[in-house]
Motif scaffolding. Sequence first.
Motif, mmCIF file in Angstrom:
data_model
loop_
_atom_site.group_PDB
_atom_site.id
_atom_site.type_symbol
_atom_site.label_atom_id
_atom_site.label_comp_id
_atom_site.label_asym_id
_atom_site.label_seq_id
_atom_site.Cartn_x
_atom_site.Cartn_y
_atom_site.Cartn_z
ATOM 1 N N LEU A 296 0.826 -1.209 0.000
ATOM 2 C CA LEU A 296 0.000 0.000 0.000
ATOM 3 C C LEU A 296 0.861 1.261 0.000
ATOM 4 O O LEU A 296 0.539 2.246 -0.674
ATOM 5 N N LYS A 297 1.960 1.218 0.760
ATOM 6 C CA LYS A 297 2.857 2.369 0.774
ATOM 7 C C LYS A 297 3.502 2.566 -0.591
ATOM 8 O O LYS A 297 3.675 3.702 -1.050
ATOM 9 N N ARG A 298 3.841 1.482 -1.244
ATOM 10 C CA ARG A 298 4.419 1.595 -2.586
ATOM 11 C C ARG A 298 3.415 2.163 -3.578
ATOM 12 O O ARG A 298 3.773 2.930 -4.486
ATOM 13 N N ILE A 299 2.150 1.813 -3.432
ATOM 14 C CA ILE A 299 1.113 2.390 -4.291
ATOM 15 C C ILE A 299 0.975 3.891 -4.019
ATOM 16 O O ILE A 299 0.819 4.694 -4.948
ATOM 17 N N GLN A 300 1.048 4.287 -2.746
ATOM 18 C CA GLN A 300 0.989 5.713 -2.424
ATOM 19 C C GLN A 300 2.168 6.467 -3.027
ATOM 20 O O GLN A 300 2.022 7.596 -3.495
ATOM 21 N N ILE A 301 3.342 5.836 -3.008
ATOM 22 C CA ILE A 301 4.515 6.464 -3.622
ATOM 23 C C ILE A 301 4.284 6.665 -5.110
ATOM 24 O O ILE A 301 4.595 7.722 -5.668
ATOM 25 N N TRP A 302 3.725 5.666 -5.772
ATOM 26 C CA TRP A 302 3.443 5.790 -7.204
ATOM 27 C C TRP A 302 2.465 6.940 -7.457
ATOM 28 O O TRP A 302 2.650 7.722 -8.399
ATOM 29 N N LYS A 303 1.453 7.063 -6.620
ATOM 30 C CA LYS A 303 0.496 8.156 -6.785
ATOM 31 C C LYS A 303 1.160 9.509 -6.573
ATOM 32 O O LYS A 303 0.903 10.472 -7.300
ATOM 33 N N ARG A 304 2.019 9.596 -5.560
ATOM 34 C CA ARG A 304 2.704 10.863 -5.292
ATOM 35 C C ARG A 304 3.665 11.218 -6.427
ATOM 36 O O ARG A 304 3.762 12.384 -6.820
ATOM 37 N N GLN A 305 4.343 10.224 -6.970
ATOM 38 C CA GLN A 305 5.206 10.477 -8.117
ATOM 39 C C GLN A 305 4.391 10.956 -9.317
ATOM 40 O O GLN A 305 4.826 11.825 -10.070
ATOM 41 N N GLN A 306 3.228 10.381 -9.491
ATOM 42 C CA GLN A 306 2.353 10.806 -10.579
ATOM 43 C C GLN A 306 1.936 12.260 -10.400
ATOM 44 O O GLN A 306 1.867 13.030 -11.370
ATOM 45 N N GLN A 307 1.675 12.671 -9.162
ATOM 46 C CA GLN A 307 1.287 14.053 -8.914
ATOM 47 C C GLN A 307 2.464 14.997 -9.146
ATOM 48 O O GLN A 307 2.305 16.067 -9.746
ATOM 49 N N LEU A 308 3.651 14.630 -8.683
ATOM 50 C CA LEU A 308 4.824 15.472 -8.911
ATOM 51 C C LEU A 308 5.152 15.571 -10.393
ATOM 52 O O LEU A 308 5.726 16.573 -10.834
ATOM 53 N N ALA A 309 4.803 14.554 -11.149
ATOM 54 C CA ALA A 309 5.037 14.610 -12.595
ATOM 55 C C ALA A 309 4.225 15.726 -13.234
ATOM 56 O O ALA A 309 4.604 16.238 -14.299
ATOM 57 N N ASN A 360 -9.747 -10.788 5.919
ATOM 58 C CA ASN A 360 -10.646 -9.979 5.097
ATOM 59 C C ASN A 360 -10.131 -8.541 4.949
ATOM 60 O O ASN A 360 -10.238 -7.930 3.876
ATOM 61 N N GLU A 361 -9.588 -8.006 6.052
ATOM 62 C CA GLU A 361 -9.045 -6.649 5.976
ATOM 63 C C GLU A 361 -7.851 -6.571 5.028
ATOM 64 O O GLU A 361 -7.690 -5.593 4.291
ATOM 65 N N VAL A 362 -7.032 -7.588 5.039
ATOM 66 C CA VAL A 362 -5.878 -7.610 4.138
ATOM 67 C C VAL A 362 -6.333 -7.630 2.690
ATOM 68 O O VAL A 362 -5.872 -6.843 1.849
ATOM 69 N N LEU A 363 -7.267 -8.527 2.368
ATOM 70 C CA LEU A 363 -7.723 -8.628 0.986
ATOM 71 C C LEU A 363 -8.465 -7.369 0.555
ATOM 72 O O LEU A 363 -8.249 -6.873 -0.563
ATOM 73 N N SER A 364 -9.315 -6.842 1.423
ATOM 74 C CA SER A 364 -10.059 -5.636 1.066
ATOM 75 C C SER A 364 -9.110 -4.462 0.806
ATOM 76 O O SER A 364 -9.286 -3.704 -0.153
ATOM 77 N N GLY A 365 -8.096 -4.302 1.659
ATOM 78 C CA GLY A 365 -7.144 -3.214 1.455
ATOM 79 C C GLY A 365 -6.367 -3.349 0.158
ATOM 80 O O GLY A 365 -6.155 -2.369 -0.565
ATOM 81 N N LEU A 366 -5.955 -4.578 -0.156
ATOM 82 C CA LEU A 366 -5.221 -4.788 -1.401
ATOM 83 C C LEU A 366 -6.089 -4.521 -2.629
ATOM 84 O O LEU A 366 -5.647 -3.874 -3.589
ATOM 85 N N VAL A 367 -7.322 -5.007 -2.599
ATOM 86 C CA VAL A 367 -8.202 -4.861 -3.762
ATOM 87 C C VAL A 367 -8.537 -3.398 -3.998
ATOM 88 O O VAL A 367 -8.453 -2.886 -5.123
ATOM 89 N N LYS A 368 -8.935 -2.672 -2.934
ATOM 90 C CA LYS A 368 -9.332 -1.273 -3.105
ATOM 91 C C LYS A 368 -8.147 -0.396 -3.517
ATOM 92 O O LYS A 368 -8.301 0.524 -4.327
ATOM 93 N N SER A 369 -6.983 -0.664 -2.978
ATOM 94 C CA SER A 369 -5.822 0.156 -3.303
ATOM 95 C C SER A 369 -5.283 -0.130 -4.692
ATOM 96 O O SER A 369 -4.567 0.709 -5.262
ATOM 97 N N SER A 370 -5.584 -1.293 -5.249
ATOM 98 C CA SER A 370 -5.073 -1.627 -6.576
ATOM 99 C C SER A 370 -5.931 -1.064 -7.697
ATOM 100 O O SER A 370 -5.640 -1.302 -8.872
ATOM 101 N N PHE A 371 -6.985 -0.320 -7.364
ATOM 102 C CA PHE A 371 -7.821 0.352 -8.359
ATOM 103 C C PHE A 371 -7.275 1.777 -8.501
ATOM 104 O O PHE A 371 -7.480 2.625 -7.621
ATOM 105 N N LEU A 372 -6.578 2.068 -9.604
ATOM 106 C CA LEU A 372 -5.798 3.293 -9.753
ATOM 107 C C LEU A 372 -6.205 4.061 -11.004
ATOM 108 O O LEU A 372 -6.693 3.485 -11.977
ATOM 109 N N VAL A 373 -5.964 5.370 -10.966
ATOM 110 C CA VAL A 373 -6.105 6.206 -12.168
ATOM 111 C C VAL A 373 -4.762 6.193 -12.877
ATOM 112 O O VAL A 373 -3.806 6.845 -12.450
ATOM 113 N N GLU A 374 -4.682 5.431 -13.954
ATOM 114 C CA GLU A 374 -3.403 5.298 -14.655
ATOM 115 C C GLU A 374 -3.086 6.547 -15.468
ATOM 116 O O GLU A 374 -1.953 7.020 -15.496
ATOM 117 N N LYS A 375 -4.079 7.115 -16.130
ATOM 118 C CA LYS A 375 -3.904 8.345 -16.882
ATOM 119 C C LYS A 375 -4.854 9.385 -16.325
ATOM 120 O O LYS A 375 -6.066 9.241 -16.418
#
Length: 957
Positions: A296-309, A360-375
């Motif tokens: 999840l932290k790595r996904i947040q990093i990707w989002k932050r990098q996308q914003q800085l871009a 259930n919390e682990v799976l729910s967190g992974l599934v929801k966080s893996s839905f991303l705005v790629e463009k």
Amino acid sequence: MPHSAPASGRGPGRQELHTSALCSPWKSFLPPHSWTLASSSPETSNELPEPQTEAGKKQPGASKRCENFATAAGSRLERLPARSTGAAKSGPSHIPSPAAELTSSSDCSKMSLWNLVSHMPPEELSSLYTEFPRSLRCLLAEWLEDQPWEFINGSDAFCSGVASRMLSDMLEKLRSAAGSDGQQCQILQQVSNIENTFRRDPLRLVAVVRAVLEGEKAAVLKRDHHLPLSFHRRQEELKFSLGLQRLQHRVREIQALLEEGSGRDGAVQSPVAPRELPTLILEAVKELEVAKQQVLKRIQIWKRQQQLAGNGAIFEENLSPLQKRCENLVEVYFQLQQQVMAASTELGPELLARLVERFNEVLSGLVKSSFLVEKQPPQVLKTQTKFQASVRFLLGPRLLKAAPKPYMVRADMVTEKQARELELSNYSNTLSESTGEILHNTVALETNPTSGNCCANFKNVLLKKIKRCERKGSESVTEEKCAVLFSTSVTLTPSNVSIHLQVLSLPIVVIVHGNQDNNAKATVLWDNAFSDIDRVPFVVAERVPWDKMCDTLNLKFMAEVQTTKGLLKEHYFFLAQKIFNDHSASPEDFQSRHVSWAQFNKEILPGRGFTFWQWFDGVLDLTKRCLKSYWSDRLIMGFISKQYVCKLLSMQPDGTFLLRFSDSEIGGVTIAYVMRGKDGSSQVENIQPFSAKDLSIRSLGDRIRDLGQLRNLYPNIPKDQAFGSHYNKEQTGKDGRGYVSTAIKMTVESERDQQPPSTMGAPHEAPQAPMFNLPMLQHELHPENLQPLLAPICPPTPFCPQPMPTGYPTVESSIMMVPDRLTSPFHSPSPMLSPPSLSHCQDPAFRSPGPFMPNQFMPGEVSQLLPAGPSVEPQDAEMPELPPFQPVEDASLQSPPRWMSPSMEQPSASELEQLLEVPLLPPFAPHPQHSGYPNSSLSSWGLGDARWDDSIRPGHA
């Protein structure tokens, strides 16, 4: 994670930024003492890089061009190199080894720790290589840094096994490297010593190598105060991969324990299993949760990098490594879940229920966080304009259950308040009302079997209208932030669980007119640069450190201009003086200051009509469109005050000049040069700034070539040497259609070179109208000679405006190159400027109209229309051929002209004299300017097919 309520939710936010505003997203993985490593503060040097010409040769003397200007080598986000060695040999095939996952980012750039250490004096690090020779460290180089030495903590079977494999890989690599080295025998002896020393205790080797790496990092930190960001990224990748291997090892232990307890023939389980099994399962679940947090932290990093871009930072958009990481963790999740359910009897109902909830919390967190705005959609979005966006479900190919109808993703516009409510509810609530109407906002979520991506691509989305919220205080519509909410409902396999997925885009500022674009970009720039990685939407600091603002401006400038030459420390000093309106502070004083959002783009600069950002954005646009090559060659000093320019040039030889951005106009560049009068005194002149429109007519290099006053670029580089590669080739002779070529030239004449009027009673010289920029005939006019010419020349009173002062020193422009064989009795640069003939007209009021006379409604002396014969230019077909002009008797003025009413009285002689002293200006003369620059003009009159340029035609200003 619950969030604290923000003080304000709109605009830039209302909280103080205490940490690095431009911190790297990787800061979350770094120890507090090394947070400065992730900042993007530019490194500076004391020399300016020598610019390259088109042929790739350095220009001699260019390193001295700006004297004390330092080079800004703004640190960029370095990416990960491809790796192919050192992969762990054990573990399931779908679990990457610590080095194997590094191979996935093959297109990343590289900056290793050893690259820095190898350039340091060996005596500074000699104490580190007592147990591990420096020669072996040199041979291993980056490979040593690609192993998880720092994360092997413990002495259990897993850590011992990993250490043993790493020792074997090291010995193999050293032996292969020794074969190509000249000191083969010595290296092989050292390799043998390493094997004999650490074969029985590989964990000791781990401790020794870890100490070496820690010492090298400390030495680099002491010298440079930061480490390469790629080094930290590799460490994070290694940490996750090792954790995943440890988790897989736990799963195998639990499986073995279950098989041992049950027995092959279904016999009664051993009495040891009930005591060890729950402990192993709890440890495995805990490690699973840790691995999930890393993902999840790595996904947040990707989002932050996308914003800085969005501000120009380097961004690796490839989501495939991140998708692979999610899929690997989900595989381990299902294996562990299956084992827990198999051990339900040993765990008991209470412990089993808690474990199921945690699963259930682990799976729910992974599934929801893996839905991303790629463009991302455009962050400045204009209504009635189409845009594109795409979302990606990383776990879609693995978890989506096949359905008869495709899953649909919907896009809705939400306000900042609605976005905050969704965030606080962990996206469990559904949107009640959209704040804008979006057309074509529903797209199918499809899986591509070739690429393995699950995406929904919005290609023709259009925001038809937006519903504005109530604003507080002085906030404008361009400070109002909203977002696009993408949502869908899917069913997961194998559990057949339905889940609602939602994800917000980056903040968007909606505008309805192009003139709002500049202020909207300021809001987006501030939010992208200074928002936290985990924040309440869309709260951002109200005040930020000035050095972080410098980083942001430098990043934006380099990205917009598309250059590798960033801003220098002297540029930052000038910008600080401008935004803080403080000319007494030193550069060190500004480093500790904070700049507010109001200072950035709300408060008007003193004595100006624009904000700091509006001025800086104008410089960005001008440099991007017209000055990119000049800036990249360091020919433009740019951000420097007029006062400091005078200080630099006042002691320089005559003709020394430099280029700076206008401080008083938006999007202008000016030439400052030193000139000396007859008394030997020096004076620094600033030519009227050139806009992008001016430079599109004639380039900056050609303008500099035109001006003979300019000799050397500061400090002492001949202008042809500095700007020769930027000159355009002048066309000579005739073109393909047989027309004689013409050229536009620029001239500038300063006040000190102009002749004073001979008598106090002489009529004032009319200022030139920049709308036409025509060279004027210079015959002298006396009032007694004008009475015969008044009627045919002077138009009715409404067309004779009063003079308008320009505020600039009087200048003169002679622009055209005309062939010598074409002559005219007039002293005019072009025969086209010759006045028409009027001699056959007995009464000028009733004569046929002549051809257009530029001097008739232009500023200039009316005495230019003296008898001088017919014009050599051909007349229009419908106009009569007129003989040479004959003097008209004064008696012709006794009858009123045709355009004068019979009831109108003709002016008296005194009124005529008073009228003649007033220069004539065209009715569309520009407003007066008071900048104090010498004027410069261009003319496009000429022969052949020369014509008015649209950019200077009346009505096109």
